[in-house]
Design a protein around this motif. Structure first.
Motif, PDB file in Angstrom:
ATOM      1  N   PRO A 117       1.358  -1.281   0.310  1.00 44.64           N
ATOM      2  CA  PRO A 117      -0.362  -0.185   0.278  1.00 44.64           C
ATOM      3  C   PRO A 117       0.686   0.679   0.237  1.00 44.64           C
ATOM      4  N   GLN A 118       2.628   1.138   0.544  1.00 49.11           N
ATOM      5  CA  GLN A 118       2.664   2.689   0.812  1.00 49.11           C
ATOM      6  C   GLN A 118       4.187   2.523  -1.165  1.00 49.11           C
ATOM      7  N   GLY A 119       3.712   1.430  -1.841  1.00 53.12           N
ATOM      8  CA  GLY A 119       3.742   2.019  -3.399  1.00 53.12           C
ATOM      9  C   GLY A 119       5.449   1.171  -3.015  1.00 53.12           C
ATOM     10  N   CYS A 120       5.945   0.475  -2.403  1.00 53.22           N
ATOM     11  CA  CYS A 120       7.224  -0.332  -2.573  1.00 53.22           C
ATOM     12  C   CYS A 120       7.519  -1.404  -3.438  1.00 53.22           C
ATOM     13  N   VAL A 121       6.774  -2.207  -3.403  1.00 51.51           N
ATOM     14  CA  VAL A 121       7.633  -3.263  -4.785  1.00 51.51           C
ATOM     15  C   VAL A 121       5.540  -3.813  -5.397  1.00 51.51           C
ATOM     16  N   ARG A 122       5.797  -4.377  -5.944  1.00 46.91           N
ATOM     17  CA  ARG A 122       4.684  -5.457  -7.082  1.00 46.91           C
ATOM     18  C   ARG A 122       4.848  -6.604  -7.021  1.00 46.91           C
ATOM     19  N   LEU A 124       4.367 -10.926  -7.390  1.00 48.16           N
ATOM     20  CA  LEU A 124       3.387 -11.884  -7.984  1.00 48.16           C
ATOM     21  C   LEU A 124       3.113 -12.633  -7.242  1.00 48.16           C
ATOM     22  N   PHE A 125       1.970 -13.211  -7.172  1.00 50.35           N
ATOM     23  CA  PHE A 125       1.509 -14.219  -6.265  1.00 50.35           C
ATOM     24  C   PHE A 125       2.841 -15.207  -5.376  1.00 50.35           C
ATOM     25  N   ASP A 126       3.047 -16.041  -6.653  1.00 45.67           N
ATOM     26  CA  ASP A 126       4.461 -17.057  -6.328  1.00 45.67           C
ATOM     27  C   ASP A 126       5.192 -15.522  -5.488  1.00 45.67           C
ATOM     28  N   GLU A 127       6.028 -14.559  -5.417  1.00 42.95           N
ATOM     29  CA  GLU A 127       6.324 -14.314  -4.542  1.00 42.95           C
ATOM     30  C   GLU A 127       6.421 -13.454  -2.997  1.00 42.95           C
ATOM     31  N   ALA A 128       4.541 -13.025  -3.598  1.00 39.84           N
ATOM     32  CA  ALA A 128       3.732 -12.533  -1.971  1.00 39.84           C
ATOM     33  C   ALA A 128       3.877 -13.251  -0.697  1.00 39.84           C
ATOM     34  N   THR A 129       3.704 -15.121  -2.204  1.00 42.19           N
ATOM     35  CA  THR A 129       3.548 -16.024  -1.282  1.00 42.19           C
ATOM     36  C   THR A 129       5.252 -16.373   0.163  1.00 42.19           C
ATOM     37  N   GLU A 130       5.812 -15.951  -0.979  1.00 43.32           N
ATOM     38  CA  GLU A 130       6.950 -16.117   0.104  1.00 43.32           C
ATOM     39  C   GLU A 130       7.244 -15.633   1.090  1.00 43.32           C
ATOM     40  N   THR A 131       7.397 -13.933   1.183  1.00 40.80           N
ATOM     41  CA  THR A 131       7.330 -12.721   1.575  1.00 40.80           C
ATOM     42  C   THR A 131       6.392 -12.899   2.779  1.00 40.80           C
ATOM     43  N   GLU A 132       5.214 -14.090   2.970  1.00 39.00           N
ATOM     44  CA  GLU A 132       4.225 -14.033   3.923  1.00 39.00           C
ATOM     45  C   GLU A 132       3.204 -12.422   3.396  1.00 39.00           C
ATOM     46  N   PHE A 133       3.227 -12.778   2.244  1.00 41.17           N
ATOM     47  CA  PHE A 133       1.847 -11.690   2.203  1.00 41.17           C
ATOM     48  C   PHE A 133       2.466  -9.920   2.934  1.00 41.17           C
ATOM     49  N   LEU A 134       3.429  -9.773   3.313  1.00 41.37           N
ATOM     50  CA  LEU A 134       4.315  -8.903   3.894  1.00 41.37           C
ATOM     51  C   LEU A 134       5.419  -8.693   2.894  1.00 41.37           C
ATOM     52  N   CYS A 135       4.871  -6.385   2.818  1.00 42.07           N
ATOM     53  CA  CYS A 135       6.371  -5.928   2.341  1.00 42.07           C
ATOM     54  C   CYS A 135       7.569  -6.157   2.543  1.00 42.07           C
ATOM     55  N   PRO A 136       8.802  -7.108   1.146  1.00 38.94           N
ATOM     56  CA  PRO A 136      10.057  -7.124   1.644  1.00 38.94           C
ATOM     57  C   PRO A 136      10.672  -5.443   2.213  1.00 38.94           C
ATOM     58  N   MET A 137      10.612  -4.978   2.061  1.00 41.74           N
ATOM     59  CA  MET A 137      10.612  -3.267   1.622  1.00 41.74           C
ATOM     60  C   MET A 137      10.064  -2.738   3.271  1.00 41.74           C
ATOM     61  N   CYS A 138       9.182  -3.354   3.832  1.00 45.82           N
ATOM     62  CA  CYS A 138       8.695  -1.842   4.609  1.00 45.82           C
ATOM     63  C   CYS A 138       7.619  -2.972   5.789  1.00 45.82           C
ATOM     64  N   GLY A 139       7.039  -4.148   5.437  1.00 46.03           N
ATOM     65  CA  GLY A 139       6.904  -4.958   6.887  1.00 46.03           C
ATOM     66  C   GLY A 139       5.101  -4.712   6.675  1.00 46.03           C
ATOM     67  N   GLU A 140       4.510  -3.569   5.400  1.00 45.83           N
ATOM     68  CA  GLU A 140       3.229  -3.623   5.002  1.00 45.83           C
ATOM     69  C   GLU A 140       2.137  -5.128   4.706  1.00 45.83           C
ATOM     70  N   ASP A 141       1.494  -5.172   4.944  1.00 42.16           N
ATOM     71  CA  ASP A 141       0.253  -6.373   4.498  1.00 42.16           C
ATOM     72  C   ASP A 141       0.437  -5.697   2.729  1.00 42.16           C
ATOM     73  N   LEU A 142       0.435  -6.357   2.427  1.00 45.38           N
ATOM     74  CA  LEU A 142       0.463  -6.682   0.263  1.00 45.38           C
ATOM     75  C   LEU A 142      -1.019  -7.043   0.897  1.00 45.38           C
ATOM     76  N   VAL A 143      -1.391  -5.864  -0.473  1.00 43.53           N
ATOM     77  CA  VAL A 143      -3.283  -6.312  -0.360  1.00 43.53           C
ATOM     78  C   VAL A 143      -2.576  -6.852  -2.489  1.00 43.53           C
ATOM     79  N   PHE A 144      -4.444  -7.215  -3.341  1.00 39.35           N
ATOM     80  CA  PHE A 144      -4.399  -8.140  -3.967  1.00 39.35           C
ATOM     81  C   PHE A 144      -4.237  -6.293  -5.105  1.00 39.35           C
ATOM     82  N   TYR A 145      -3.738  -6.690  -5.755  1.00 35.16           N
ATOM     83  CA  TYR A 145      -3.630  -5.641  -7.182  1.00 35.16           C
ATOM     84  C   TYR A 145      -3.853  -6.030  -8.426  1.00 35.16           C
ATOM     85  N   ASP A 146      -5.387  -5.148  -8.649  1.00 33.57           N
ATOM     86  CA  ASP A 146      -6.255  -5.122  -9.952  1.00 33.57           C
ATOM     87  C   ASP A 146      -5.769  -4.672 -10.894  1.00 33.57           C
ATOM     88  N   ASN A 147      -5.071  -5.063 -11.746  1.00 34.50           N
ATOM     89  CA  ASN A 147      -3.949  -4.636 -12.944  1.00 34.50           C
ATOM     90  C   ASN A 147      -5.049  -4.741 -14.976  1.00 34.50           C
TER      91      ASN A 147
END
Length: 164
Positions: A117-122, A124-147
């Motif tokens: 939500p802070q705009g740090c990263v976008r 892929l689903f597989d990458e998000a699962t590896e980080t347990e849906f936490l931003c690897p930069m700031c630690g915020e919870d990742l949200v689904f991105y509607d592209n």
């Protein structure tokens, strides 16, 4: 001579040689001339003239002829511009752009993304699962991105280029 004021041609040349290179092309003297003469007549720095001529030569827009001075043995390089093949080059660039856009469209359509939500990263689903849906930069919870909006833009661009 090519119409340098045509926005497609001007944009293409600008992407190749930049503003100073375009200025050199616009002011280029007729016939075969040396790089020093070009620099003097166009008021563009000699290094810029040489770089521009090299780029134009690589893209088959500048023709170079060598002459050897019989007394000194020095080589003189004479240059002239030739934009007779520019339409063919533009078509090659268009095909390359279309191919890249189709590849990107396919990637966007066939993947699911999560974004910080802070705009740090976008990710892929597989990458998000590896980080347990936490931003690897700031630690915020990742949200689904509607592209879907981005996919629509890409589709329109692909359709426009395909029909042109």
């Amino acid at each position: 001579m090519v119409d340098i004021n045509d926005k497609v041609i001007r944009g293409y040349l600008m992407s190749l040689v930049g503003e100073d290179g375009l200025q050199m092309i616009e002011r280029m003297p007729e016939g075969e001339v040396t790089d020093e003469e070009i620099a003097a007549k166009t008021e563009v720095l000699l290094n810029t003239v040489r770089r521009t001529l090299f780029i134009l030569n690589e893209n088959k827009f500048a023709i170079c002829r060598r002459e050897r001075d019989s007394n000194s043995g020095w080589l003189t390089y004479l240059w002239r511009l030739d934009f007779s093949d520019i339409e063919h080059q533009l078509m090659k660039e268009k095909k390359k752009l279309l191919r890249n856009l189709k590849t990107r469209l396919d990637f966007e359509e066939n993947n699911v993304f999560y974004m910080c939500p802070q705009g740090c990263v976008r990710l892929l689903f597989d990458e998000a699962t590896e980080t347990e849906f936490l931003c690897p930069m700031c630690g915020e919870d990742l949200v689904f991105y509607d592209n879907s909006h981005f996919i629509d833009v890409l589709r329109k661009r692909v359709d426009a280029l395909s029909s042109a």
